[in-house]
Design a protein around this motif. Structure first.
Motif, PDB file in Angstrom:
ATOM      1  N   ILE A 107       0.855  -1.182   0.000  1.00  0.00           N
ATOM      2  CA  ILE A 107       0.000   0.000   0.000  1.00  0.00           C
ATOM      3  C   ILE A 107       0.890   1.231   0.000  1.00  0.00           C
ATOM      4  N   ASP A 108       0.568   2.161  -0.877  1.00  0.00           N
ATOM      5  CA  ASP A 108       1.373   3.374  -0.947  1.00  0.00           C
ATOM      6  C   ASP A 108       1.254   4.149   0.364  1.00  0.00           C
ATOM      7  N   GLY A 109       2.402   4.615   0.839  1.00  0.00           N
ATOM      8  CA  GLY A 109       2.433   5.394   2.066  1.00  0.00           C
ATOM      9  C   GLY A 109       2.529   4.562   3.323  1.00  0.00           C
ATOM     10  N   ALA A 110       2.458   3.235   3.223  1.00  0.00           N
ATOM     11  CA  ALA A 110       2.532   2.372   4.399  1.00  0.00           C
ATOM     12  C   ALA A 110       3.951   1.842   4.540  1.00  0.00           C
ATOM     13  N   ALA A 111       4.583   2.140   5.681  1.00  0.00           N
ATOM     14  CA  ALA A 111       5.951   1.687   5.897  1.00  0.00           C
ATOM     15  C   ALA A 111       6.011   0.254   6.399  1.00  0.00           C
ATOM     16  N   ASP A 112       4.906  -0.270   6.887  1.00  0.00           N
ATOM     17  CA  ASP A 112       4.885  -1.620   7.450  1.00  0.00           C
ATOM     18  C   ASP A 112       4.700  -2.636   6.327  1.00  0.00           C
ATOM     19  N   PRO A 113       5.698  -3.478   6.034  1.00  0.00           N
ATOM     20  CA  PRO A 113       5.537  -4.467   4.948  1.00  0.00           C
ATOM     21  C   PRO A 113       4.578  -5.593   5.296  1.00  0.00           C
ATOM     22  N   GLU A 114       4.172  -5.701   6.569  1.00  0.00           N
ATOM     23  CA  GLU A 114       3.280  -6.781   6.976  1.00  0.00           C
ATOM     24  C   GLU A 114       1.818  -6.475   6.675  1.00  0.00           C
ATOM     25  N   LEU A 115       1.515  -5.265   6.237  1.00  0.00           N
ATOM     26  CA  LEU A 115       0.140  -4.933   5.887  1.00  0.00           C
ATOM     27  C   LEU A 115      -0.213  -5.575   4.546  1.00  0.00           C
ATOM     28  N   PRO A 116      -1.310  -6.260   4.456  1.00  0.00           N
ATOM     29  CA  PRO A 116      -1.689  -6.870   3.172  1.00  0.00           C
ATOM     30  C   PRO A 116      -2.070  -5.813   2.146  1.00  0.00           C
ATOM     31  N   GLY A 117      -1.781  -6.124   0.884  1.00  0.00           N
ATOM     32  CA  GLY A 117      -2.117  -5.213  -0.203  1.00  0.00           C
ATOM     33  C   GLY A 117      -3.406  -5.563  -0.904  1.00  0.00           C
ATOM     34  N   MET A 118      -4.210  -6.431  -0.299  1.00  0.00           N
ATOM     35  CA  MET A 118      -5.516  -6.808  -0.833  1.00  0.00           C
ATOM     36  C   MET A 118      -6.557  -6.645   0.257  1.00  0.00           C
ATOM     37  N   ALA A 119      -7.791  -6.494  -0.166  1.00  0.00           N
ATOM     38  CA  ALA A 119      -8.910  -6.434   0.766  1.00  0.00           C
ATOM     39  C   ALA A 119     -10.113  -7.081   0.109  1.00  0.00           C
ATOM     40  N   LEU A 120     -10.953  -7.692   0.928  1.00  0.00           N
ATOM     41  CA  LEU A 120     -12.182  -8.302   0.434  1.00  0.00           C
ATOM     42  C   LEU A 120     -13.334  -7.346   0.717  1.00  0.00           C
ATOM     43  N   LEU A 121     -13.939  -6.876  -0.346  1.00  0.00           N
ATOM     44  CA  LEU A 121     -15.013  -5.891  -0.290  1.00  0.00           C
ATOM     45  C   LEU A 121     -16.341  -6.613  -0.487  1.00  0.00           C
ATOM     46  N   VAL A 122     -17.260  -6.471   0.460  1.00  0.00           N
ATOM     47  CA  VAL A 122     -18.578  -7.088   0.372  1.00  0.00           C
ATOM     48  C   VAL A 122     -19.607  -5.974   0.252  1.00  0.00           C
ATOM     49  N   CYS A 123     -20.365  -5.997  -0.847  1.00  0.00           N
ATOM     50  CA  CYS A 123     -21.300  -4.916  -1.150  1.00  0.00           C
ATOM     51  C   CYS A 123     -22.673  -5.481  -1.455  1.00  0.00           C
ATOM     52  N   GLU A 124     -23.674  -4.689  -1.187  1.00  0.00           N
ATOM     53  CA  GLU A 124     -24.994  -4.948  -1.740  1.00  0.00           C
ATOM     54  C   GLU A 124     -25.087  -4.262  -3.094  1.00  0.00           C
ATOM     55  N   GLU A 125     -26.061  -4.685  -3.887  1.00  0.00           N
ATOM     56  CA  GLU A 125     -26.118  -4.196  -5.264  1.00  0.00           C
ATOM     57  C   GLU A 125     -26.264  -2.680  -5.337  1.00  0.00           C
ATOM     58  N   HIS A 126     -27.009  -2.094  -4.428  1.00  0.00           N
ATOM     59  CA  HIS A 126     -27.227  -0.647  -4.511  1.00  0.00           C
ATOM     60  C   HIS A 126     -25.985   0.153  -4.132  1.00  0.00           C
ATOM     61  N   GLU A 127     -24.955  -0.508  -3.588  1.00  0.00           N
ATOM     62  CA  GLU A 127     -23.741   0.198  -3.206  1.00  0.00           C
ATOM     63  C   GLU A 127     -22.715   0.248  -4.332  1.00  0.00           C
ATOM     64  N   LEU A 128     -22.968  -0.453  -5.429  1.00  0.00           N
ATOM     65  CA  LEU A 128     -22.079  -0.437  -6.584  1.00  0.00           C
ATOM     66  C   LEU A 128     -22.712   0.353  -7.706  1.00  0.00           C
ATOM     67  N   LEU A 129     -21.881   1.011  -8.488  1.00  0.00           N
ATOM     68  CA  LEU A 129     -22.341   1.765  -9.651  1.00  0.00           C
ATOM     69  C   LEU A 129     -22.166   0.894 -10.883  1.00  0.00           C
ATOM     70  N   PHE A 130     -23.247   0.691 -11.621  1.00  0.00           N
ATOM     71  CA  PHE A 130     -23.212  -0.166 -12.791  1.00  0.00           C
ATOM     72  C   PHE A 130     -23.100   0.681 -14.051  1.00  0.00           C
TER      73      PHE A 130
END
Length: 763
Positions: A107-130
């Motif tokens: 992650i840009d700006g993060a000095a800690d290499p142990e931070l993961p560079g991925m995340a799992l995003l869980v959304c309902e349909e109305h929270e995404l733009l189609f």
């Protein structure tokens, strides 16, 4: 895992109760070479007539998965793609095959290499733009399913006003290319609410090791919300790359102001999606989880136990036809199939594969099937051919024809035994005790024992005496009976068998063992009709040793050109059967003494055949078996025979079965009442519930109560509360801190388990 700190090794949690003894948790798995740009310089200095310097310079860049994952990178998704059920207590997560996956990008700006560079995003349909509706209905369906589209990412950003991408500098090939990738669009306010904060990231990923396998687990920090009665809530999960988005994550300096500016300008944030799937949360029947519901559906239907025998569908109605013979055949698992004789005549014949009902198989016969017609029998009741063992014999022969190393090894053993038998038959005075010395004499030792000093001193005197001609003896006639007797004597001499070529024996026994484990058999030979194994069905079986013996007889029928060869195979048959039954991959073959009775050599194998969504949904699904005495049976083979078909083969008769998820796929979550029980992280008892630490109400730690996102990090986060509870219970010392591996233990409860207490026997 390389380059891990000592702290990570100390935070490793082992032997989680209920998860299998091989399950281990690690905080992270850093790659050997971190993401970045590198330069390799090589210089060679020569001192000859004049000094010369030779060198080379090579620059390269290491990058993580920025646009997509490899096709086989995802080991499992939880909940399953398209799954429906009561999911309010399950924390969605994805299991990746490469343990380093989440730490391959930074992650840009993060000095800690142990931070993961991925995340799992869980959304309902109305929270995404189609995207705007397309004229292609299939494209519209894909957009609605994934919440994005597959187009060239940088071209999309350059040609779409108001669309903001990650703060990355693409290479010319990336910028000008037209390689499509999956992406999603979010409003800035949803971006800040749905993505994890910087202080939450270290708790959102960990490493699981199950035996020799290592996996990366990335967890969402959002629990599905309960649905109103009679309704369901549909969610879309996206594994997103955080590369280039660190400056906008909550907690980063200036992130809140930057998101407010994007919102004021009506801009949309476009993120790369590495993997995506959908699931639906709603009331479940009987309150069962999807795994338990699927597993119970295999054993019962409408409250009634299912028939778990491998039978044709017509077996249930055969009794009403008034033909006891037909009903008995169908009830024993036989199916009628067309059969063509060598003369071209087309007949109807019964066939049953090696998988039969438990208790219905007999010990292998002593009679040798020298050719396929020996195994073809006619049923005395209905005068219909039974081609089961004949088909097994012919299948074994065809498998051998396709296995060149097996044939070469078998021919070499036959040749060695044939020559040894002929030599022995020519020496009728050889007794059993002198057999090995006559066939394989040790010349140096023999000369040393015979030519004594006294005998050597008397040699000149004996040379002056006239030689007396030895009486002539007629050579014994090498009749077939004498040669066959020599073969039998050879086969009973352990020292003589030890002189057979070991590499050839290993090849033969390994190939025969693979056949006995059903590894090289086509699926149609196991299940002759597809309707015998319908969707969402489980079948318990015993392997028919007579069918297996016919298979082996056919496999080793090649090369039996003489009566001597047939006698050799007949003498070695039981030894080869026993060695193949006892063989395990990677071990040397031994032709031990045959069992005193045939029942001992015909020790039964049993197993489970499963056709269900449990197979692809829970890779490495665990099926365990106990015998009548409660002892666990060794697992001989576990294999996936098709997209949703699995096979488990056990050494012994199964009387009780257990079906559980694989350890690496234990689902994190909370109890049905929303409570999270604190569990020990001490090496002596990891994962054991601690009553002294208490249970925590997850509702106290909502970051957004409407979205049910969890605040894990920070002073008021769930991790800090768990750490405090463990310290009060004496599980953590004053200077010890809770690690991501320890927090992963808190989410895990006892794995769901489905039991089959009594394996069905034939009616």
């Amino acid at each position: 895992m390389s380059d891990q700190t000592d702290q990570n090794r100390q935070n490793r949690q082992n032997d989680t109760p209920g998860a299998g003894p091989a399950l281990t948790f690690d905080d992270f798995a850093l790659p050997q070479l971190a993401v970045g740009s590198y330069t390799v310089e090589v210089e060679h200095q020569l001192h000859l007539a004049g000094e010369a310097r030779l060198g080379a310079r090579h620059a390269f860049t290491v990058s993580g998965p920025r646009y997509r994952l490899a096709p086989d990178a995802v080991h499992a998704r939880m909940p399953q793609d398209g799954e429906q059920g009561e999911l309010t207590g399950m924390l969605p997560h994805v299991v990746l095959r490469d343990a380093h996956s989440a730490w391959l990008t930074r992650i840009d700006g993060a000095a800690d290499p142990e931070l993961p560079g991925m995340a799992l995003l869980v959304c309902e349909e109305h929270e995404l733009l189609f995207p705007a509706a397309s004229a292609d209905p299939a494209a519209d369906l894909r957009h609605r399913r994934w919440g994005g589209s597959q187009r060239s990412f940088w071209n999309l950003l350059a040609n779409t006003p108001g669309l903001v991408g990650p703060a990355l500098t693409p290479s010319p090939a990336e910028r000008d290319g037209d390689d499509p990738c999956q992406h999603i669009r979010l409003l800035p306010r949803d971006f800040g609410a749905l993505l994890p904060r910087q202080c939450d990231l270290r708790w959102s990923a960990h490493v699981r090791r199950a035996g020799a396998d290592e996996y990366c687990v990335v967890q969402a920090l959002r629990l599905p919300a309960p649905a109103a009665p009679g309704t369901q809530r549909r969610y879309i999960a996206h594994l997103v790359s955080l590369e280039g988005w660190g400056h906008l994550l909550a907690g980063a300096p200036g992130a809140e102001a930057a998101l407010a500016q994007h919102q004021a300008r009506a801009e949309q944030l476009c993120m790369l999606s590495l993997a995506a799937w959908t699931f639906t949360s709603g009331p479940a029947q009987d309150g069962r989880t999807p795994f338990v519901a699927l597993a119970h559906g295999l054993l019962e239907q409408d409250g009634r136990a299912r028939d778990l025998r491998l039978l044709p569908p017509q077996a249930a109605a055969a009794a009403a036809l008034g033909d006891p013979g037909l009903a008995a055949r169908l009830g024993d698992g036989f199916v009628p199939l067309p059969h063509t004789t060598w003369g071209g005549e087309r007949l109807l014949a019964w066939y049953r594969g090696p998988l039969v009902a438990v208790g219905s198989a007999a010990a292998p016969p002593r009679r040798l099937w020298e050719q396929f017609s020996d195994a073809l029998v006619v049923d005395a009741r209905d005068h219909v051919l039974d081609a089961s063992h004949c088909a097994a014999w012919y299948l074994g022969r065809n498998l051998s024809l396709a296995d060149r190393p097996l044939m070469q090894a078998w021919f070499s053993v036959l040749k060695r035994m044939r020559h040894s038998a002929l030599r022995l038959a020519a020496r009728p005075h050889a007794g059993a005790g002198r057999l090995h010395a006559q066939l394989f004499p040790a010349a140096p030792a023999l000369c040393a024992s015979v030519l004594t000093p006294e005998l050597l001193a008397d040699v000149p005197q004996r040379l002056r005496q006239p030689a007396r001609p030895a009486p002539l003896r007629a050579a014994p006639a090498l009749t077939a009976a004498r040669v066959h007797a020599a073969v039998a004597e050879l086969a009973g001499d352990e020292a003589a068998l030890a002189e057979l070529p070991g590499a050839a024996l290993d090849t033969i026994v390994a190939a025969l063992a693979a056949m006995l484990r059903l590894e090289t058999l086509p699926f149609a030979a196991l299940v002759p009709r597809a309707d015998m194994l319908p969707p969402e069905s489980l079948r318990v079986f015993q392997v028919d040793p007579q069918w297996q013996q016919a298979l082996l007889d056919g496999a080793l029928s090649l090369g039996l050109r003489r009566s001597t060869d047939q006698a050799i195979y007949a003498a070695l048959r039981e030894r080869l059967w026993r060695a193949a039954r006892a063989h395990r991959p990677g071990t040397a073959a031994t032709l031990g003494a045959p069992a005193p009775d045939e029942a001992a050599t015909g020790a039964a194998c049993s197993g489970v055949l499963l056709r269900s969504e449990l197979v692809p949904g829970w890779p490495d699904l665990r099926v365990e078996a106990d015998d009548a005495g409660g002892r666990a049976l060794p697992l001989l083979r576990q294999a996936t025979l098709g997209p949703n078909v699995g096979l488990w083969l056990f050494d012994g008769m199964a009387q009780r079965l257990r079906i559980t998820p694989p350890p690496a796929l234990l689902a994190p979550g909370v109890a049905a009442d929303g409570m999270l029980q604190c569990r020990s992280v001490a090496p002596a008892a990891p994962g054991v519930p601690l009553a002294a630490a208490g249970a925590l109400d997850i509702a106290r730690f909502w970051r957004d109560p409407q979205r049910r996102t969890v605040a894990l990090g920070g002073n008021g986060g769930l991790a800090a509360a768990v750490e405090q509870g463990l310290r009060q219970a004496g599980d953590l010392g004053p200077q010890q801190a809770l690690s991501p591996a320890g927090m992963a233990l808190q989410w895990l409860g006892a794995p769901p388990q489905v039991l089959l207490h009594a394996v069905p026997a034939p009616a």
